[in-house]
Design a protein around this motif. Structure first.
Motif, PDB file in Angstrom:
ATOM      1  N   ALA A  21     -24.878  16.779 -17.451  1.00 23.01           N
ATOM      2  CA  ALA A  21     -26.312  16.569 -17.617  1.00 23.01           C
ATOM      3  C   ALA A  21     -26.608  15.744 -18.861  1.00 23.01           C
ATOM      4  O   ALA A  21     -27.605  15.054 -18.934  1.00 23.01           O
ATOM      5  N   MET A  22     -25.735  15.829 -19.857  1.00 19.20           N
ATOM      6  CA  MET A  22     -25.946  15.117 -21.093  1.00 19.20           C
ATOM      7  C   MET A  22     -25.130  13.835 -21.157  1.00 19.20           C
ATOM      8  O   MET A  22     -25.160  13.136 -22.153  1.00 19.20           O
ATOM      9  N   ALA A  23     -24.355  13.513 -20.111  1.00 18.59           N
ATOM     10  CA  ALA A  23     -23.449  12.373 -20.124  1.00 18.59           C
ATOM     11  C   ALA A  23     -24.217  11.069 -20.288  1.00 18.59           C
ATOM     12  O   ALA A  23     -25.237  10.839 -19.658  1.00 18.59           O
ATOM     13  N   THR A  24     -23.695  10.224 -21.165  1.00 22.54           N
ATOM     14  CA  THR A  24     -24.258   8.908 -21.425  1.00 22.54           C
ATOM     15  C   THR A  24     -23.121   7.909 -21.395  1.00 22.54           C
ATOM     16  O   THR A  24     -22.074   8.139 -22.013  1.00 22.54           O
ATOM     17  N   SER A  25     -23.308   6.805 -20.697  1.00 25.72           N
ATOM     18  CA  SER A  25     -22.270   5.780 -20.646  1.00 25.72           C
ATOM     19  C   SER A  25     -22.041   5.190 -22.032  1.00 25.72           C
ATOM     20  O   SER A  25     -22.973   5.039 -22.816  1.00 25.72           O
ATOM     21  N   CYS A  26     -20.790   4.852 -22.314  1.00 28.89           N
ATOM     22  CA  CYS A  26     -20.469   4.185 -23.571  1.00 28.89           C
ATOM     23  C   CYS A  26     -20.928   2.741 -23.495  1.00 28.89           C
ATOM     24  O   CYS A  26     -20.849   2.108 -22.443  1.00 28.89           O
ATOM     25  N   THR A  27     -21.438   2.236 -24.599  1.00 22.17           N
ATOM     26  CA  THR A  27     -21.937   0.865 -24.661  1.00 22.17           C
ATOM     27  C   THR A  27     -21.157   0.092 -25.716  1.00 22.17           C
ATOM     28  O   THR A  27     -20.417   0.672 -26.506  1.00 22.17           O
ATOM     29  N   GLY A  28     -21.340  -1.198 -25.752  1.00 26.19           N
ATOM     30  CA  GLY A  28     -20.643  -2.024 -26.723  1.00 26.19           C
ATOM     31  C   GLY A  28     -19.275  -2.417 -26.205  1.00 26.19           C
ATOM     32  O   GLY A  28     -19.062  -2.523 -25.000  1.00 26.19           O
ATOM     33  N   GLN A  29     -18.343  -2.595 -27.123  1.00 25.15           N
ATOM     34  CA  GLN A  29     -17.002  -3.057 -26.794  1.00 25.15           C
ATOM     35  C   GLN A  29     -15.966  -1.977 -27.071  1.00 25.15           C
ATOM     36  O   GLN A  29     -16.060  -1.273 -28.079  1.00 25.15           O
ATOM     37  N   PRO A  30     -14.944  -1.863 -26.196  1.00 27.55           N
ATOM     38  CA  PRO A  30     -13.858  -0.932 -26.502  1.00 27.55           C
ATOM     39  C   PRO A  30     -13.121  -1.399 -27.751  1.00 27.55           C
ATOM     40  O   PRO A  30     -12.967  -2.599 -27.981  1.00 27.55           O
ATOM     41  N   MET A  31     -12.696  -0.446 -28.559  1.00 27.87           N
ATOM     42  CA  MET A  31     -11.990  -0.761 -29.800  1.00 27.87           C
ATOM     43  C   MET A  31     -10.496  -0.892 -29.532  1.00 27.87           C
ATOM     44  O   MET A  31      -9.948  -0.221 -28.662  1.00 27.87           O
ATOM     45  N   MET A 118     -12.370   4.589 -27.684  1.00 25.37           N
ATOM     46  CA  MET A 118     -13.472   4.501 -28.646  1.00 25.37           C
ATOM     47  C   MET A 118     -14.172   3.167 -28.441  1.00 25.37           C
ATOM     48  O   MET A 118     -13.533   2.146 -28.200  1.00 25.37           O
ATOM     49  N   PHE A 119     -15.501   3.198 -28.496  1.00 29.04           N
ATOM     50  CA  PHE A 119     -16.320   1.999 -28.341  1.00 29.04           C
ATOM     51  C   PHE A 119     -17.129   1.782 -29.601  1.00 29.04           C
ATOM     52  O   PHE A 119     -17.505   2.737 -30.274  1.00 29.04           O
ATOM     53  N   LYS A 120     -17.407   0.509 -29.898  1.00 30.72           N
ATOM     54  CA  LYS A 120     -18.271   0.172 -31.026  1.00 30.72           C
ATOM     55  C   LYS A 120     -19.408  -0.690 -30.509  1.00 30.72           C
ATOM     56  O   LYS A 120     -19.195  -1.672 -29.815  1.00 30.72           O
ATOM     57  N   ASP A 121     -20.633  -0.282 -30.837  1.00 31.10           N
ATOM     58  CA  ASP A 121     -21.846  -1.007 -30.456  1.00 31.10           C
ATOM     59  C   ASP A 121     -22.643  -1.222 -31.742  1.00 31.10           C
ATOM     60  O   ASP A 121     -23.286  -0.300 -32.230  1.00 31.10           O
ATOM     61  N   ASN A 122     -22.558  -2.427 -32.305  1.00 33.16           N
ATOM     62  CA  ASN A 122     -23.126  -2.724 -33.627  1.00 33.16           C
ATOM     63  C   ASN A 122     -22.504  -1.788 -34.651  1.00 33.16           C
ATOM     64  O   ASN A 122     -21.316  -1.862 -34.887  1.00 33.16           O
ATOM     65  N   THR A 123     -23.252  -0.864 -35.221  1.00 37.46           N
ATOM     66  CA  THR A 123     -22.696   0.057 -36.217  1.00 37.46           C
ATOM     67  C   THR A 123     -22.397   1.442 -35.641  1.00 37.46           C
ATOM     68  O   THR A 123     -21.952   2.318 -36.365  1.00 37.46           O
ATOM     69  N   MET A 126     -18.348   5.340 -30.934  1.00 32.42           N
ATOM     70  CA  MET A 126     -18.370   6.434 -29.964  1.00 32.42           C
ATOM     71  C   MET A 126     -16.965   6.844 -29.534  1.00 32.42           C
ATOM     72  O   MET A 126     -16.115   5.990 -29.352  1.00 32.42           O
ATOM     73  N   PHE A 127     -16.751   8.148 -29.367  1.00 36.65           N
ATOM     74  CA  PHE A 127     -15.588   8.670 -28.668  1.00 36.65           C
ATOM     75  C   PHE A 127     -15.987   8.744 -27.203  1.00 36.65           C
ATOM     76  O   PHE A 127     -17.061   9.262 -26.875  1.00 36.65           O
ATOM     77  N   CYS A 128     -15.147   8.216 -26.304  1.00 32.49           N
ATOM     78  CA  CYS A 128     -15.510   8.106 -24.896  1.00 32.49           C
ATOM     79  C   CYS A 128     -14.412   8.656 -23.994  1.00 32.49           C
ATOM     80  O   CYS A 128     -13.233   8.601 -24.337  1.00 32.49           O
ATOM     81  N   PRO A 134     -16.567   4.893 -18.715  1.00 26.85           N
ATOM     82  CA  PRO A 134     -16.410   5.859 -19.807  1.00 26.85           C
ATOM     83  C   PRO A 134     -17.741   6.471 -20.231  1.00 26.85           C
ATOM     84  O   PRO A 134     -18.741   5.776 -20.370  1.00 26.85           O
ATOM     85  N   GLN A 135     -17.727   7.788 -20.418  1.00 27.02           N
ATOM     86  CA  GLN A 135     -18.914   8.530 -20.849  1.00 27.02           C
ATOM     87  C   GLN A 135     -18.754   8.935 -22.308  1.00 27.02           C
ATOM     88  O   GLN A 135     -17.666   9.271 -22.765  1.00 27.02           O
ATOM     89  N   GLN A 136     -19.873   8.929 -23.025  1.00 28.37           N
ATOM     90  CA  GLN A 136     -19.885   9.307 -24.423  1.00 28.37           C
ATOM     91  C   GLN A 136     -19.509  10.772 -24.585  1.00 28.37           C
ATOM     92  O   GLN A 136     -20.063  11.638 -23.927  1.00 28.37           O
TER      93      GLN A 136
END
Length: 150
Positions: A21-31, A118-123, A126-128, A134-136
């Motif tokens: 219910a709380m799942a959010t897709s990871c955004t930005g670029q994979p690290m 792990m993804f990085k979106d600007n600053t 996220m662990f995904c 991938p979900q946050q």
């Protein structure tokens, strides 16, 4: 699900989200593996599982050791307690690129291992979860150094 690092004035805050219910897709670029290593190595972290409200304070040592330095009531653990290990790796996604992974193994009678991208979106870092979408699982809020020697 736990992720651990040291407690200092500056702390990495990781809010774990594990329910669908709380799942959010990871955004930005994979690290990359190098970026993950540079982000976590010799760092402290506070992890909060939003499903259970449990909180862990842990330290990532450069030698791969993972120490518990806090408890769910925000109290320091003295002395620090060795709880497991952490490591980085990577997987090739095609002939020219790969993504980094971080794995945590917790020592117990039945050791448990958790692996994340792990993804990085600007600053925002996220662990995904692993997979095609991938979900946050958590977000790093701030970083800090180790409270003790490794």
């Amino acid at each position: 699900m736990k992720i651990h690092l040291p407690v200092t004035a500056d702390i990495i805050l990781l809010s774990l989200v594990s329910s669908a219910a709380m799942a959010t897709s990871c955004t930005g670029q994979p690290m990359s593996e190098t970026e993950i290593l540079n982000t976590l190595n010799s760092r402290s972290i506070v992890a909060i599982n939003l499903d259970t409200g449990e909180e862990w304070k842990e330290e990532h040592c450069p030698n791969g050791k993972l120490y518990k330095v806090g408890d769910p009531k925000n109290l320091a653990v003295d002395p620090r307690a060795l709880k497991g290990s952490w490591s980085t790796s990577s997987i090739n996604i095609n002939s020219t690129s790969s993504i980094g992974l971080v794995s945590y193994t917790y020592d117990s009678q039945n050791p448990l291992t958790y692996t994340f991208t792990m993804f990085k979106d600007n600053t925002t870092i996220m662990f995904c979860s692993l997979g095609l979408n991938p979900q946050q699982v958590g977000v790093i809020q701030s970083t800090g150094g180790l409270s003790g020697s490794c």
